[in-house]
Motif scaffolding. Structure first.
Motif, mmCIF file in Angstrom:
data_model
loop_
_atom_site.group_PDB
_atom_site.id
_atom_site.type_symbol
_atom_site.label_atom_id
_atom_site.label_comp_id
_atom_site.label_asym_id
_atom_site.label_seq_id
_atom_site.Cartn_x
_atom_site.Cartn_y
_atom_site.Cartn_z
ATOM 1 N N GLY A 274 0.774 -1.226 0.000
ATOM 2 C CA GLY A 274 0.000 0.000 0.000
ATOM 3 C C GLY A 274 0.807 1.279 0.000
ATOM 4 O O GLY A 274 2.034 1.275 -0.156
ATOM 5 N N PRO A 275 0.119 2.412 0.184
ATOM 6 C CA PRO A 275 0.745 3.728 0.048
ATOM 7 C C PRO A 275 1.604 4.114 1.244
ATOM 8 O O PRO A 275 1.551 3.489 2.313
ATOM 9 C CB PRO A 275 -0.454 4.670 -0.085
ATOM 10 C CG PRO A 275 -1.539 3.969 0.666
ATOM 11 C CD PRO A 275 -1.330 2.499 0.442
ATOM 12 N N ALA A 276 2.384 5.156 1.033
ATOM 13 C CA ALA A 276 3.164 5.783 2.099
ATOM 14 C C ALA A 276 3.273 7.262 1.773
ATOM 15 O O ALA A 276 3.151 7.671 0.617
ATOM 16 C CB ALA A 276 4.549 5.143 2.213
ATOM 17 N N LEU A 277 3.504 8.061 2.794
ATOM 18 C CA LEU A 277 3.683 9.502 2.640
ATOM 19 C C LEU A 277 5.100 9.879 3.050
ATOM 20 O O LEU A 277 5.545 9.530 4.152
ATOM 21 C CB LEU A 277 2.673 10.260 3.502
ATOM 22 C CG LEU A 277 2.878 11.777 3.651
ATOM 23 C CD1 LEU A 277 2.809 12.479 2.295
ATOM 24 C CD2 LEU A 277 1.853 12.366 4.624
ATOM 25 N N ILE A 278 5.797 10.557 2.159
ATOM 26 C CA ILE A 278 7.129 11.075 2.457
ATOM 27 C C ILE A 278 7.047 12.599 2.496
ATOM 28 O O ILE A 278 6.568 13.220 1.550
ATOM 29 C CB ILE A 278 8.155 10.638 1.398
ATOM 30 C CG1 ILE A 278 8.302 9.116 1.390
ATOM 31 C CG2 ILE A 278 9.512 11.300 1.650
ATOM 32 C CD1 ILE A 278 9.164 8.599 0.244
ATOM 33 N N GLU A 279 7.509 13.163 3.579
ATOM 34 C CA GLU A 279 7.625 14.619 3.679
ATOM 35 C C GLU A 279 9.109 14.974 3.609
ATOM 36 O O GLU A 279 9.866 14.706 4.550
ATOM 37 C CB GLU A 279 7.027 15.140 4.982
ATOM 38 C CG GLU A 279 7.179 16.647 5.132
ATOM 39 C CD GLU A 279 6.815 17.153 6.524
ATOM 40 O OE1 GLU A 279 6.962 18.373 6.752
ATOM 41 O OE2 GLU A 279 6.408 16.334 7.375
ATOM 42 N N ALA A 280 9.533 15.553 2.498
ATOM 43 C CA ALA A 280 10.913 15.984 2.335
ATOM 44 C C ALA A 280 11.023 17.419 2.839
ATOM 45 O O ALA A 280 10.549 18.352 2.203
ATOM 46 C CB ALA A 280 11.341 15.885 0.879
#
Length: 402
Positions: A274-280
């Motif tokens: 499934g999805p993931a969120l990356i905050e750069a």
């Protein structure tokens, strides 16, 4: 992995503070001083990175910045209608772009010039839309890099929908085949776009269907003139918990950390987790666009503080300290950048603008009576400026487009 970062209780901290203070658990492998750090969870994802790859990352970032500078100059000289600078965000884009595989599909916003480089999009072609002569500039089917999206966050539902389609195309594949040949989707957006409903809806659907999409937010601290602490009282990565998938905050000026985190997210997406969120977490060291004046809302001291964290300088320090690159290498990269910029300028200025009449053929797939009538009016209007015979007013929009 579930995000465990502390909540940011000071509003100003989330908008202006040093990332070390704003979030002590931020993923970082390469410090501002160029020194490597070990991370038990993410270092294994960059174990294959050698000196040649590091030099390649530096070259990618340097060429991207040089392209950005040339495009900015072209706009200032009246050759582009608008330009969207990315200075300071090169590591976030090169690190994430180099983590993708050829079969992965990318949905950019309008600032992902570095990601485009990693997908072999030719720089001059990217200027067609900003020169006002095309609705795009490149064929996304050739490199799985979608058209730029000027409408804020509009690409997010498209990315989730594409990922849901990928799931159905790969239905029945076992995990081993998915890990080897599976397709993942990356959706890029900014901290300002995170406040749009399209982002929320996209994440709801992606979570509900366990879709193979990685949401990559470049938090450059400013949604035009609105500081990040107005957009969110907590790190954006923490929002992922509300949707039921993992979120990670990474130092967006650290190309190695971005590469590692994006590889991790893409691998889990491909194998069906499934999805993931990356905050750069990075900083826009230039204007939002060439129509913007950041001196009206930003402090010079903040800008100077972030210059010390410049992603390109950071990697240069590491390359020099480890003996992986010398003055000759950096001089060659600079010369290559100048040659590239000259080619970009030459080819962009040589673009043949299409006739305005062609735009009438782009409205509908087939000829439409109203469009044909408008085309005839346009032809008559054009003829009013010409001493010669008027064009055939009966030409259809479809024929003109051909």
């Amino acid at each position: 992995m579930t995000s465990t970062r502390q909540e940011v209780t000071d509003p100003e901290a989330s908008g202006h503070a040093d990332p070390d203070l704003a979030d002590p658990e931020m993923v970082r492998l390469l410090g501002p001083d160029g020194a490597l750090r070990s991370d038990a969870e993410y270092s294994p994802y960059v174990a294959d990175v050698d000196a040649e790859m590091l030099r390649g990352f530096y070259r990618d970032m340097a060429l991207t910045r040089r392209f950005d500078e040339e495009a900015t100059a072209l706009q200032r000289q009246g050759q582009l209608a608008l330009w969207v600078p990315l200075r300071g965000q090169e590591a976030a884009q090169i690190g994430s772009g180099r983590a993708t595989r050829p079969q992965d599909y990318i949905f950019p916003t309008y600032r992902e010039h570095g990601v485009a480089l990693t997908r072999d999009v030719d720089f001059p072609q990217m200027l067609r839309i900003f020169r006002g002569i095309s609705n795009g500039g490149w064929d996304p089917r050739e490199n799985n890099f979608h058209m730029y999206t000027m409408v804020l966050a509009a690409q997010m539902p498209h990315a989730t929908g594409y990922a849901m389609g990928v799931q159905r195309d790969q239905a029945g594949w076992d995990r081993a085949r998915l890990e080897k040949d599976g397709t993942a989707v990356v959706a890029y957006f900014g901290d300002g776009a995170s406040s749009e409903g399209d982002v929320h809806e996209s994440m709801v659907f992606a979570a509900s269907y366990t879709s193979p999409v990685v949401f990559f937010c470049q938090n450059n601290q400013w949604a035009i003139s609105v500081p990040f602490h107005v957009q969110s009282r907590v790190p954006l990565a923490d929002r992922a918990r509300g949707y039921g998938f993992p979120g990670v905050r990474v130092d967006g000026n650290d190309v190695l950390a971005v590469l590692a985190v994006t590889r991790w997210a893409l691998e889990r997406a491909r194998r069906g987790d499934g999805p993931a969120l990356i905050e750069a977490y990075t900083y826009r060291m230039s204007a939002h666009t060439t129509a913007d004046d950041p001196t009206k809302y930003r402090l010079g001291a903040d800008e100077r503080a972030w210059v010390e964290k410049d992603p390109i300088s950071r990697l240069e320090k590491h390359l020099r300290a480890e003996g992986h690159a010398d003055d000759d290498f950096f001089a060659r990269v600079a010369a290559d950048g100048d040659a590239m910029a000259a080619r970009v300028r030459r080819e962009a200025l040589a673009f043949e603008p299409p006739e305005l009449a062609q735009s009438f053929g782009n409205v509908y797939a087939e000829a439409h009576p109203l469009i044909q009538e408008e085309l005839r009016w346009h032809r008559e209007y054009e003829a009013g400026f010409d001493d010669g015979a008027a064009p055939d007013a009966g030409t259809t929009a479809g024929e003109d487009a051909r």
